[in-house]
Design an enzyme around this catalytic site. Structure first.
Site: not given
Length: 434
Positions: A269-271, A274
């Site tokens: 859900h991040c790399i 974002d």
């Protein structure tokens, strides 16, 4: 008044979004002594929380059940109960659309829900990862449309989530927190809240923008370095160089080097998401974030590269990928968790099936997953599956629940994209590493 409530733990804390960020945060706040109300639009999640049925790996089920018995936590989809909250923490998804543009729908809708119930001496904290400026340019105007003024009537801050699913050392409670408020009062109240919950330092920055940018920087650092090592792996393979041995050698340097490892791509859900929030925002300032976009291109190419390598390995054995029996081991984006969000294994599967391979997926943590709009089930790992496969492709580095000894002994050809077999001391002529 709110400071006093935080200090004596009488403040009622609302956590909006009971996913991988929200539920662990809600549990930790309740464990710290606050009464916590969890909000979620998914009735299934609400019902599971209220029954003490945990669905997040980083939450201890016994903790959740104990807090429910004590009346310190409950969940609801009735957002009118925000009126009872002294604190509202926003932990909703911030995805990208198909053009890699930020989708703030959940944040905007949540801010509107809070605005309808906003009252004096209320603290609102945005934790969802987003581009610098979101707190002040998007959330603040919605809240102040009520006629209440930030720093006078209510408080607003940004504090980025730092969840690392499956991390056995750093959890919500012991991970340092960054806080940036719209003003001094908002910053101070938010700092007090997190210091009363966490067993970790709270680092205060000048404004929400610095806090928002800090989270973007953390994950941009990772996506760029992962892209670098993925490109190094591609070049090393062409030159007949063992990239994993190169990384091990470079890691002996006690300064100036930090090891990153190649693989079939990036997920979670991040790399993969974002850094592109910053890419979007930078265009407003007429700047093109070339390095971030190039890193994204390299990492996005890796699933295709994995399939090309698999095709090459089969060709060397006088076999064709078209019609080949492929056993994929792992659909989660990371080892020893059940999270498939943005998993590169999904892209590997897509490329394999586009090339007419017959693919079966094994993942001891994932019973079923959604692929190309349809629900797919995983298989149970057996000797027969391994023996029958023309190639086994390891796409997730699960360290538990898989008998790698059995896999190595019964497989004709293994393409290990995560170098997990070396971790267990397995080598052999039937093993090829990315």
């Amino acid at each position: 008044m709110l400071k006093e409530k935080i200090l004596n733990k009488t403040a009622v804390v609302g956590v909006i979004g009971l996913g991988y960020v929200g539920l662990p945060l809600a549990v930790e706040k309740a464990k710290a002594g606050f009464t916590v109300i969890g909000f979620d639009i998914q009735k299934k999640r609400v019902d599971m929380v209220n029954k003490g049925e945990n669905y997040i790996g980083d939450v201890v089920t016994e903790d959740l059940q104990d807090l429910l018995k004590k009346g310190k936590i409950f969940a609801t989809n009735d957002f009118d109960k925000l009126k009872d909250c002294d604190v509202a923490t926003i932990c909703v998804p911030t995805p990208l659309d198909k053009f890699k543009q930020p989708d703030l729908t959940y944040v905007v809708n949540t801010a509107k829900d809070i605005a309808k119930r906003l009252h004096r001496e209320m603290l609102v904290v945005l934790e969802s990862t987003t581009y610098p400026g979101t707190t002040e340019e998007v959330v603040l105007p919605i809240l102040e449309s009520t006629g209440l003024k930030c720093e006078e009537d209510f408080y607003l801050a940004f504090s980025p989530e730092r969840v690392d699913p499956g991390n056995l050392v750093y959890k919500t409670k012991n991970t340092p927190k960054v806080v940036g408020g719209v003003g001094k009062k908002s910053t101070e109240v938010a700092r007090m809240l997190y210091e009363s919950v966490l067993e970790a330092p709270v680092f205060v920055v000048s404004s929400p923008k610095e806090a928002e940018m800090s989270k973007i920087l953390e994950n941009t650092f990772r996506i760029v370095n992962i892209a670098l090592i993925n490109e190094m792996a591609i070049v090393a393979e062409k030159m007949g160089i063992k990239i994993w041995e190169v990384i091990e050698a470079a890691s002996t340097k006690p300064f100036g080097f930090m090891p990153f490892y190649p693989g079939p791509g990036v997920g979670g859900h991040c790399i993969p998401i974002d850094p592109f929030y910053l890419t979007y925002k930078a265009r407003e300032y007429d700047y093109h974030t070339r390095l971030i976009e190039l890193a994204g291109e390299i990492n996005d190419y890796m699933p295709q590269y994995v399939v090309q390598r698999a095709m090459q390995l089969l060709n060397e054995r006088k076999k064709c990928l078209n019609g080949a029996k492929v056993l994929m081991m792992g659909i989660a984006y990371k080892g020893d968790i059940d999270d498939v969000r943005e998993s590169p294994a999904l892209k590997v599967l897509e490329h394999l099936e586009k090339n007419k391979a017959n693919v079966l997926v094994v993942d001891p943590y994932v019973e079923k997953f959604t692929f190309m709009g349809e629900e797919r089930k995983t298989e149970k790992l057996t000797q027969e599956l391994c023996k029958d496969a023309d190639i086994v492709i390891i796409t997730t580095a699960h360290k538990k629940r898989i008998d790698y000894k059995m896999v190595v002994e019964n497989s004709q050809l293994i393409f290990d994209t995560k170098n997990i077999l070396k971790t267990f001391g397995f080598f052999g002529e039937n093993i090829v590493v990315l």
